[in-house]
Design a protein around this motif. Structure first.
Motif, PDB file in Angstrom:
ATOM      1  N   ASP A  54     -13.648  -0.574  10.285  1.00 10.86           N
ATOM      2  CA  ASP A  54     -14.060  -1.431   9.172  1.00 10.86           C
ATOM      3  C   ASP A  54     -13.008  -1.423   8.065  1.00 10.86           C
ATOM      4  OD1 ASP A  54     -16.318  -2.113  10.514  1.00 10.86           O
ATOM      5  OD2 ASP A  54     -17.721  -0.988   9.252  1.00 10.86           O
ATOM      6  N   TYR A  55     -12.295  -0.314   7.920  1.00  9.98           N
ATOM      7  CA  TYR A  55     -11.181  -0.271   6.969  1.00  9.98           C
ATOM      8  C   TYR A  55     -10.028  -1.148   7.458  1.00  9.98           C
ATOM      9  CZ  TYR A  55      -6.834   1.471   4.937  1.00  9.98           C
ATOM     10  OH  TYR A  55      -5.596   1.558   4.353  1.00  9.98           O
ATOM     11  N   LYS A  56      -9.692  -1.045   8.746  1.00  8.64           N
ATOM     12  CA  LYS A  56      -8.570  -1.804   9.293  1.00  8.64           C
ATOM     13  C   LYS A  56      -8.850  -3.309   9.267  1.00  8.64           C
ATOM     14  CE  LYS A  56      -5.306  -0.201  10.884  1.00  8.64           C
ATOM     15  NZ  LYS A  56      -4.014   0.177  10.250  1.00  8.64           N
ATOM     16  N   SER A  57     -10.095  -3.698   9.466  1.00  9.33           N
ATOM     17  CA  SER A  57     -10.437  -5.125   9.455  1.00  9.33           C
ATOM     18  C   SER A  57     -10.579  -5.681   8.041  1.00  9.33           C
ATOM     19  CB  SER A  57     -11.745  -5.353  10.215  1.00  9.33           C
ATOM     20  OG  SER A  57     -12.842  -4.802   9.500  1.00  9.33           O
ATOM     21  N   GLY A  58     -10.632  -4.792   7.052  1.00  5.88           N
ATOM     22  CA  GLY A  58     -10.840  -5.212   5.670  1.00  5.88           C
ATOM     23  C   GLY A  58     -12.296  -5.404   5.305  1.00  5.88           C
ATOM     24  N   LEU A  59     -13.212  -5.119   6.228  1.00 10.51           N
ATOM     25  CA  LEU A  59     -14.631  -5.363   5.989  1.00 10.51           C
ATOM     26  C   LEU A  59     -15.163  -4.539   4.830  1.00 10.51           C
ATOM     27  CD1 LEU A  59     -17.371  -6.613   6.765  1.00 10.51           C
ATOM     28  CD2 LEU A  59     -17.656  -4.741   8.399  1.00 10.51           C
ATOM     29  N   ASP A  60     -14.828  -3.245   4.803  1.00  9.06           N
ATOM     30  CA  ASP A  60     -15.423  -2.369   3.788  1.00  9.06           C
ATOM     31  C   ASP A  60     -14.976  -2.710   2.368  1.00  9.06           C
ATOM     32  OD1 ASP A  60     -17.085  -0.983   5.426  1.00  9.06           O
ATOM     33  OD2 ASP A  60     -15.864   0.828   5.579  1.00  9.06           O
ATOM     34  N   SER A  61     -13.902  -3.473   2.242  1.00  8.21           N
ATOM     35  CA  SER A  61     -13.482  -3.914   0.904  1.00  8.21           C
ATOM     36  C   SER A  61     -14.281  -5.132   0.447  1.00  8.21           C
ATOM     37  CB  SER A  61     -11.986  -4.243   0.899  1.00  8.21           C
ATOM     38  OG  SER A  61     -11.718  -5.312   1.780  1.00  8.21           O
ATOM     39  N   SER A  72     -18.521   4.406   3.414  1.00  6.98           N
ATOM     40  CA  SER A  72     -18.427   5.464   2.403  1.00  6.98           C
ATOM     41  C   SER A  72     -17.431   5.139   1.293  1.00  6.98           C
ATOM     42  CB  SER A  72     -18.011   6.779   3.067  1.00  6.98           C
ATOM     43  OG  SER A  72     -16.645   6.716   3.461  1.00  6.98           O
ATOM     44  N   GLY A  73     -16.492   4.225   1.570  1.00 12.11           N
ATOM     45  CA  GLY A  73     -15.440   3.927   0.604  1.00 12.11           C
ATOM     46  C   GLY A  73     -14.304   4.926   0.606  1.00 12.11           C
ATOM     47  N   ALA A  74     -14.373   5.927   1.504  1.00 10.81           N
ATOM     48  CA  ALA A  74     -13.368   6.996   1.504  1.00 10.81           C
ATOM     49  C   ALA A  74     -11.972   6.472   1.807  1.00 10.81           C
ATOM     50  CB  ALA A  74     -13.749   8.074   2.513  1.00 10.81           C
ATOM     51  N   LEU A  75     -11.850   5.576   2.776  1.00 13.72           N
ATOM     52  CA  LEU A  75     -10.518   5.090   3.145  1.00 13.72           C
ATOM     53  C   LEU A  75     -10.004   4.039   2.168  1.00 13.72           C
ATOM     54  CD1 LEU A  75     -10.723   4.945   7.044  1.00 13.72           C
ATOM     55  CD2 LEU A  75      -9.790   6.732   5.569  1.00 13.72           C
ATOM     56  N   GLN A  76     -10.900   3.341   1.476  1.00 15.03           N
ATOM     57  CA  GLN A  76     -10.429   2.445   0.414  1.00 15.03           C
ATOM     58  C   GLN A  76      -9.818   3.257  -0.729  1.00 15.03           C
ATOM     59  OE1 GLN A  76     -13.467   1.734   2.067  1.00 15.03           O
ATOM     60  NE2 GLN A  76     -12.227   0.234   3.135  1.00 15.03           N
ATOM     61  N   ALA A  77     -10.424   4.408  -1.007  1.00 15.20           N
ATOM     62  CA  ALA A  77      -9.907   5.270  -2.083  1.00 15.20           C
ATOM     63  C   ALA A  77      -8.686   6.070  -1.640  1.00 15.20           C
ATOM     64  CB  ALA A  77     -11.013   6.217  -2.548  1.00 15.20           C
ATOM     65  N   ASN A  78      -8.588   6.367  -0.338  1.00 13.32           N
ATOM     66  CA  ASN A  78      -7.485   7.195   0.183  1.00 13.32           C
ATOM     67  C   ASN A  78      -6.926   6.585   1.466  1.00 13.32           C
ATOM     68  OD1 ASN A  78      -7.894   9.817  -1.597  1.00 13.32           O
ATOM     69  ND2 ASN A  78      -9.917   9.225  -0.837  1.00 13.32           N
TER      70      ASN A  78
END
Length: 287
Positions: A54-61, A72-78
């Protein structure tokens, strides 16, 4: 890892432990511990794979984050931790596989079909299952219900049983319902990357009725299996959750756009999904 979400795993495993105890009257403590480790590592694996993809696809953003959905937002923050997250997903995947192979070695090949399907589900859920509304609907319940509970039962008894299958059905319905409601706030974000789960395809109101149907199926399974003397009468303890599921259903049915208004219903949905398996297990142990 989404640690708070991991409570679902021991709740479901406990049902398989309960059916094994109901059938055998005894338990191997080491094997129970290994089952819990394997099941938790499976849950961690699917969570982290989901977070990574979901981070790689941009979905979580794009998602509206709630306590129960949106990542969780963890990879957006880090962002620098993405590679480490992928490693974590694979390491936990192989821990599950090793535990499964141990039980297959000592108990026989009959465990392999469930184990292989479970491992396949772990690594393909986010990349394949979520793009088909019906596969996306059944996958969570299949993984945490039928596969996890019957796998637990087999690991502790060396055989499959009708009791374990029937006892796995409420969790199967409820966990699919859990993910179904959690998809409501993510409809626009999910649609933007091509996902096709039920709320996207049939809308919120019909999806709320699908959630209500899952609740009804879970309760009917408990009642009918007790009447048929497949499960002990004490499993009717699960019916004390009816008021919670009724409120969750009404919250889902009244949902329009504002995700914050859905949070109480999502919380009650989580409570029902955790409590019913635990109460079924309690009923099995008392029985």
């Amino acid at each position: 890892m989404r640690l708070p979400f991991l409570l679902l795993t021991p709740a479901c495993v406990l049902v398989g432990v309960g059916t094994a105890y109901w059938q055998m009257g005894t338990l191997n403590g080491l094997h129970v511990l290994l089952v819990v480790v394997g099941a938790l590592s499976a849950h961690i694996s699917v969570n982290v794979f989901n977070e990574y993809f979901d981070y790689k696809s941009g979905l979580d953003s794009k998602t509206i984050r709630t306590p129960f959905s949106g990542g969780s937002g963890a990879l957006q923050a880090n962002p620098n931790l993405a590679r480490a997250a992928l490693w974590l997903a694979w390491v936990s995947f192989f821990i599950t596989a090793i535990v499964g192979l141990y039980f297959a070695t000592i108990l026989g090949w009959k465990l392999l079909p469930i184990g292989i399907l479970g491992l396949f589900l772990l690594i393909t859920y986010t990349t394949w299952w979520v793009y088909n509304p019906w596969l996306c609907l059944i996958a969570p319940g299949l993984g945490f219900g039928i596969l996890m509970i019957m796998g637990t039962h087999f690991a502790l008894t060396g055989e499959y049983s009708l009791v374990a299958f029937v006892a796995s059905l409420p969790a199967t319905f409820l966990v699919s319902g859990l993910l179904l409601l959690n998809q409501f706030p993510d409809v626009e974000a999910d649609k933007s990357i091509g996902r096709k789960h039920l709320p996207i395809v049939i809308g919120f109101e019909k999806s709320a009725w699908a959630l209500g149907s899952f609740y009804l199926l879970a309760y009917l399974t408990v009642i009918l299996s007790v009447l048929a003397k497949i499960l002990p009468v004490y499993c009717l303890l699960a019916l004390v959750t009816v008021p919670l599921s009724w409120k969750a259903f009404h919250g889902a049915k009244n949902f329009k756009v504002d995700a914050s208004q859905l949070i109480p219903a999502m919380g009650m949905n989580v409570a029902v999904t955790l409590l019913i398996p635990v109460l079924l297990a309690v009923g099995l142990f008392i029985g």
